[in-house]
Design a protein around this motif. Structure first.
Motif, PDB file in Angstrom:
ATOM      1  N   LEU A  23       5.817 -10.274 -17.533  1.00 55.79           N
ATOM      2  CA  LEU A  23       5.955 -10.170 -16.085  1.00 55.79           C
ATOM      3  C   LEU A  23       6.687  -8.881 -15.712  1.00 55.79           C
ATOM      4  O   LEU A  23       6.270  -8.161 -14.809  1.00 55.79           O
ATOM      5  CB  LEU A  23       6.683 -11.397 -15.529  1.00 55.79           C
ATOM      6  CG  LEU A  23       6.946 -11.396 -14.019  1.00 55.79           C
ATOM      7  CD1 LEU A  23       5.648 -11.226 -13.233  1.00 55.79           C
ATOM      8  CD2 LEU A  23       7.670 -12.680 -13.625  1.00 55.79           C
ATOM      9  N   ARG A  24       7.779  -8.573 -16.411  1.00 57.84           N
ATOM     10  CA  ARG A  24       8.501  -7.321 -16.158  1.00 57.84           C
ATOM     11  C   ARG A  24       7.584  -6.120 -16.372  1.00 57.84           C
ATOM     12  O   ARG A  24       7.573  -5.182 -15.572  1.00 57.84           O
ATOM     13  CB  ARG A  24       9.730  -7.203 -17.056  1.00 57.84           C
ATOM     14  CG  ARG A  24      10.938  -7.961 -16.573  1.00 57.84           C
ATOM     15  CD  ARG A  24      12.191  -7.606 -17.354  1.00 57.84           C
ATOM     16  NE  ARG A  24      12.099  -7.913 -18.778  1.00 57.84           N
ATOM     17  CZ  ARG A  24      12.339  -9.111 -19.301  1.00 57.84           C
ATOM     18  NH1 ARG A  24      12.711 -10.107 -18.528  1.00 57.84           N
ATOM     19  NH2 ARG A  24      12.226  -9.308 -20.607  1.00 57.84           N
ATOM     20  N   SER A  25       6.817  -6.161 -17.435  1.00 59.73           N
ATOM     21  CA  SER A  25       5.894  -5.070 -17.743  1.00 59.73           C
ATOM     22  C   SER A  25       4.826  -4.927 -16.655  1.00 59.73           C
ATOM     23  O   SER A  25       4.494  -3.811 -16.230  1.00 59.73           O
ATOM     24  CB  SER A  25       5.236  -5.326 -19.095  1.00 59.73           C
ATOM     25  OG  SER A  25       4.297  -4.339 -19.392  1.00 59.73           O
ATOM     26  N   ALA A  26       4.294  -6.042 -16.192  1.00 59.33           N
ATOM     27  CA  ALA A  26       3.280  -6.011 -15.137  1.00 59.33           C
ATOM     28  C   ALA A  26       3.864  -5.476 -13.831  1.00 59.33           C
ATOM     29  O   ALA A  26       3.226  -4.678 -13.131  1.00 59.33           O
ATOM     30  CB  ALA A  26       2.683  -7.397 -14.932  1.00 59.33           C
ATOM     31  N   LEU A  27       5.079  -5.902 -13.498  1.00 63.93           N
ATOM     32  CA  LEU A  27       5.727  -5.411 -12.281  1.00 63.93           C
ATOM     33  C   LEU A  27       5.998  -3.907 -12.367  1.00 63.93           C
ATOM     34  O   LEU A  27       5.788  -3.162 -11.403  1.00 63.93           O
ATOM     35  CB  LEU A  27       7.025  -6.173 -12.012  1.00 63.93           C
ATOM     36  CG  LEU A  27       6.848  -7.606 -11.533  1.00 63.93           C
ATOM     37  CD1 LEU A  27       8.177  -8.354 -11.554  1.00 63.93           C
ATOM     38  CD2 LEU A  27       6.243  -7.627 -10.132  1.00 63.93           C
ATOM     39  N   PHE A  28       6.457  -3.470 -13.538  1.00 65.67           N
ATOM     40  CA  PHE A  28       6.703  -2.045 -13.743  1.00 65.67           C
ATOM     41  C   PHE A  28       5.400  -1.261 -13.616  1.00 65.67           C
ATOM     42  O   PHE A  28       5.341  -0.232 -12.938  1.00 65.67           O
ATOM     43  CB  PHE A  28       7.352  -1.798 -15.114  1.00 65.67           C
ATOM     44  CG  PHE A  28       7.587  -0.352 -15.404  1.00 65.67           C
ATOM     45  CD1 PHE A  28       8.639   0.330 -14.794  1.00 65.67           C
ATOM     46  CD2 PHE A  28       6.754   0.337 -16.268  1.00 65.67           C
ATOM     47  CE1 PHE A  28       8.849   1.673 -15.046  1.00 65.67           C
ATOM     48  CE2 PHE A  28       6.959   1.690 -16.529  1.00 65.67           C
ATOM     49  CZ  PHE A  28       8.016   2.360 -15.921  1.00 65.67           C
ATOM     50  N   SER A  29       4.346  -1.741 -14.240  1.00 67.51           N
ATOM     51  CA  SER A  29       3.049  -1.062 -14.183  1.00 67.51           C
ATOM     52  C   SER A  29       2.506  -1.010 -12.759  1.00 67.51           C
ATOM     53  O   SER A  29       2.004   0.028 -12.315  1.00 67.51           O
ATOM     54  CB  SER A  29       2.035  -1.758 -15.091  1.00 67.51           C
ATOM     55  OG  SER A  29       2.443  -1.701 -16.425  1.00 67.51           O
ATOM     56  N   ALA A  30       2.607  -2.112 -12.058  1.00 70.05           N
ATOM     57  CA  ALA A  30       2.124  -2.159 -10.678  1.00 70.05           C
ATOM     58  C   ALA A  30       2.891  -1.169  -9.804  1.00 70.05           C
ATOM     59  O   ALA A  30       2.296  -0.467  -8.975  1.00 70.05           O
ATOM     60  CB  ALA A  30       2.242  -3.572 -10.118  1.00 70.05           C
ATOM     61  N   THR A  31       4.189  -1.098 -10.011  1.00 67.04           N
ATOM     62  CA  THR A  31       5.007  -0.165  -9.246  1.00 67.04           C
ATOM     63  C   THR A  31       4.675   1.279  -9.619  1.00 67.04           C
ATOM     64  O   THR A  31       4.513   2.138  -8.753  1.00 67.04           O
ATOM     65  CB  THR A  31       6.504  -0.449  -9.478  1.00 67.04           C
ATOM     66  OG1 THR A  31       6.773  -1.813  -9.128  1.00 67.04           O
ATOM     67  CG2 THR A  31       7.376   0.466  -8.638  1.00 67.04           C
ATOM     68  N   LEU A  32       4.560   1.525 -10.907  1.00 70.01           N
ATOM     69  CA  LEU A  32       4.265   2.864 -11.401  1.00 70.01           C
ATOM     70  C   LEU A  32       2.924   3.381 -10.887  1.00 70.01           C
ATOM     71  O   LEU A  32       2.780   4.570 -10.596  1.00 70.01           O
ATOM     72  CB  LEU A  32       4.272   2.861 -12.931  1.00 70.01           C
ATOM     73  CG  LEU A  32       4.212   4.203 -13.632  1.00 70.01           C
ATOM     74  CD1 LEU A  32       5.473   5.006 -13.339  1.00 70.01           C
ATOM     75  CD2 LEU A  32       4.061   4.003 -15.134  1.00 70.01           C
ATOM     76  N   ILE A  33       1.966   2.509 -10.745  1.00 67.99           N
ATOM     77  CA  ILE A  33       0.650   2.909 -10.246  1.00 67.99           C
ATOM     78  C   ILE A  33       0.630   2.990  -8.721  1.00 67.99           C
ATOM     79  O   ILE A  33       0.067   3.921  -8.140  1.00 67.99           O
ATOM     80  CB  ILE A  33      -0.435   1.933 -10.746  1.00 67.99           C
ATOM     81  CG1 ILE A  33      -0.594   2.067 -12.264  1.00 67.99           C
ATOM     82  CG2 ILE A  33      -1.759   2.167 -10.037  1.00 67.99           C
ATOM     83  CD1 ILE A  33      -1.423   0.975 -12.899  1.00 67.99           C
ATOM     84  N   SER A  34       1.249   2.039  -8.048  1.00 67.85           N
ATOM     85  CA  SER A  34       1.107   1.954  -6.595  1.00 67.85           C
ATOM     86  C   SER A  34       1.957   2.963  -5.823  1.00 67.85           C
ATOM     87  O   SER A  34       1.551   3.388  -4.733  1.00 67.85           O
ATOM     88  CB  SER A  34       1.420   0.538  -6.113  1.00 67.85           C
ATOM     89  OG  SER A  34       2.762   0.204  -6.356  1.00 67.85           O
ATOM     90  N   ILE A  35       3.090   3.373  -6.344  1.00 66.89           N
ATOM     91  CA  ILE A  35       3.935   4.336  -5.617  1.00 66.89           C
ATOM     92  C   ILE A  35       3.208   5.674  -5.425  1.00 66.89           C
ATOM     93  O   ILE A  35       3.179   6.195  -4.307  1.00 66.89           O
ATOM     94  CB  ILE A  35       5.297   4.522  -6.323  1.00 66.89           C
ATOM     95  CG1 ILE A  35       6.069   3.212  -6.314  1.00 66.89           C
ATOM     96  CG2 ILE A  35       6.081   5.672  -5.707  1.00 66.89           C
ATOM     97  CD1 ILE A  35       6.951   2.934  -5.147  1.00 66.89           C
ATOM     98  N   PRO A  36       2.608   6.262  -6.470  1.00 61.41           N
ATOM     99  CA  PRO A  36       1.868   7.509  -6.228  1.00 61.41           C
ATOM    100  C   PRO A  36       0.671   7.327  -5.286  1.00 61.41           C
ATOM    101  O   PRO A  36       0.355   8.224  -4.498  1.00 61.41           O
ATOM    102  CB  PRO A  36       1.392   7.931  -7.623  1.00 61.41           C
ATOM    103  CG  PRO A  36       2.271   7.223  -8.572  1.00 61.41           C
ATOM    104  CD  PRO A  36       2.683   5.952  -7.894  1.00 61.41           C
ATOM    105  N   VAL A  37       0.020   6.164  -5.352  1.00 61.63           N
ATOM    106  CA  VAL A  37      -1.097   5.908  -4.442  1.00 61.63           C
ATOM    107  C   VAL A  37      -0.582   5.844  -3.008  1.00 61.63           C
ATOM    108  O   VAL A  37      -1.168   6.436  -2.093  1.00 61.63           O
ATOM    109  CB  VAL A  37      -1.848   4.616  -4.832  1.00 61.63           C
ATOM    110  CG1 VAL A  37      -2.889   4.242  -3.788  1.00 61.63           C
ATOM    111  CG2 VAL A  37      -2.493   4.774  -6.198  1.00 61.63           C
ATOM    112  N   PHE A  38       0.530   5.159  -2.811  1.00 58.57           N
ATOM    113  CA  PHE A  38       1.162   5.102  -1.485  1.00 58.57           C
ATOM    114  C   PHE A  38       1.479   6.506  -0.980  1.00 58.57           C
ATOM    115  O   PHE A  38       1.166   6.853   0.161  1.00 58.57           O
ATOM    116  CB  PHE A  38       2.425   4.227  -1.540  1.00 58.57           C
ATOM    117  CG  PHE A  38       3.530   4.635  -0.611  1.00 58.57           C
ATOM    118  CD1 PHE A  38       3.373   4.572   0.761  1.00 58.57           C
ATOM    119  CD2 PHE A  38       4.742   5.069  -1.113  1.00 58.57           C
ATOM    120  CE1 PHE A  38       4.407   4.945   1.620  1.00 58.57           C
ATOM    121  CE2 PHE A  38       5.778   5.430  -0.275  1.00 58.57           C
ATOM    122  CZ  PHE A  38       5.607   5.375   1.096  1.00 58.57           C
TER     123      PHE A  38
END
Length: 181
Positions: free
Chosen positions: A67-82
Motif C-alpha cells: 500500500l505504501r509503495s502504491a501510494l508513493f507510485s501514485a503520488t510520483l506519477i500524478s504530481i508531474p501530471v498535475f
C-alpha cells in the motif's frame, strides 16, 4: 458514483454561473479525466491484485508495504501530471478545442477551469489507491462512506461558492475539494 454525481452537481451549479459554464466545464473535465485516468490507471490496476493477495493470505505487513509503495507510485506519477496540466492548460485547450464556435474566450475560460481542476489529479490518484486497498481488505463500506462524504463536501463547497459568486471556477474548485476528501 462520485463522477456521475459530480457531473450532475456541476450541471446544477453551472446554471448559476453562466449560460455556457456547463459546456466549458464539460470540455475541461474531459481533459482532466484523460490526464487523471492515464496517470492513475497503471498504479490502480497493478496494486489491487497484489493488495488482495497479501490481505487474503494474512500478510498484513506485506499488505501495508504494498500500500505504501502504491501510494508513493501514485503520488510520483500524478504530481508531474498535475503540474503539466496546470502549466500547459491554455496551450492544450487551444490545441484541442479552439476552432469553429469555440472561440479564444471560451478557450481561456476552459483553461482556467482546467487549472482549477488540476489539483484534483493527485487527490484522485491517492483516493483510488486507498479505495482499492479498502476493497482488497474486504471493507467496502469504508469506500461507500468515503464517496458519500465526498459528495457532501462537493455539494457544501458548491453552495458556499454560489453564496460568494464563485462562478465556474467555484464549481471546479468544488470538484477538487470533493476529490480531496
Amino acid at each position: 458514483f462520485l463522477a456521475p454525481a459530480s457531473v450532475l452537481a456541476a450541471a446544477f451549479f453551472c446554471s448559476f454561473a453562466s449560460e455556457k459554464a456547463f459546456v466549458i466545464y464539460g470540455y475541461a473535465v474531459g481533459i482532466y479525466t484523460v490526464a487523471a485516468g492515464i496517470s492513475v490507471f497503471g498504479v490502480g490496476s497493478t496494486c489491487f491484485p497484489a493488495l488482495s493477495e497479501s490481505f487474503a493470505r494474512g500478510e498484513h505487513e506485506i499488505f501495508a508495504g504494498r500500500l505504501r509503495s502504491a501510494l508513493f507510485s501514485a503520488t510520483l506519477i500524478s504530481i508531474p501530471v498535475f503540474c503539466a496540466v496546470a502549466i500547459l492548460a491554455p496551450e492544450g485547450v487551444s490545441l484541442l478545442y479552439e476552432r469553429g464556435s469555440f472561440t479564444a474566450g471560451a478557450s481561456e475560460a476552459c483553461a482556467a477551469a482546467l487549472r482549477a481542476l488540476s489539483p484534483a489529479i493527485p487527490a484522485y490518484a491517492i483516493s483510488e489507491v486507498l479505495y482499492r486497498a479498502f476493497l482488497a481488505a474486504k471493507k467496502p463500506k469504508l469506500t461507500a462512506l468515503a464517496a458519500l462524504f465526498s459528495l457532501a463536501a462537493l455539494v457544501a463547497s458548491n453552495v458556499i461558492s454560489l453564496v460568494f459568486d464563485g462562478g465556474l471556477t467555484g464549481v471546479c474548485i468544488s470538484f477538487t475539494v470533493a476529490e480531496c476528501m
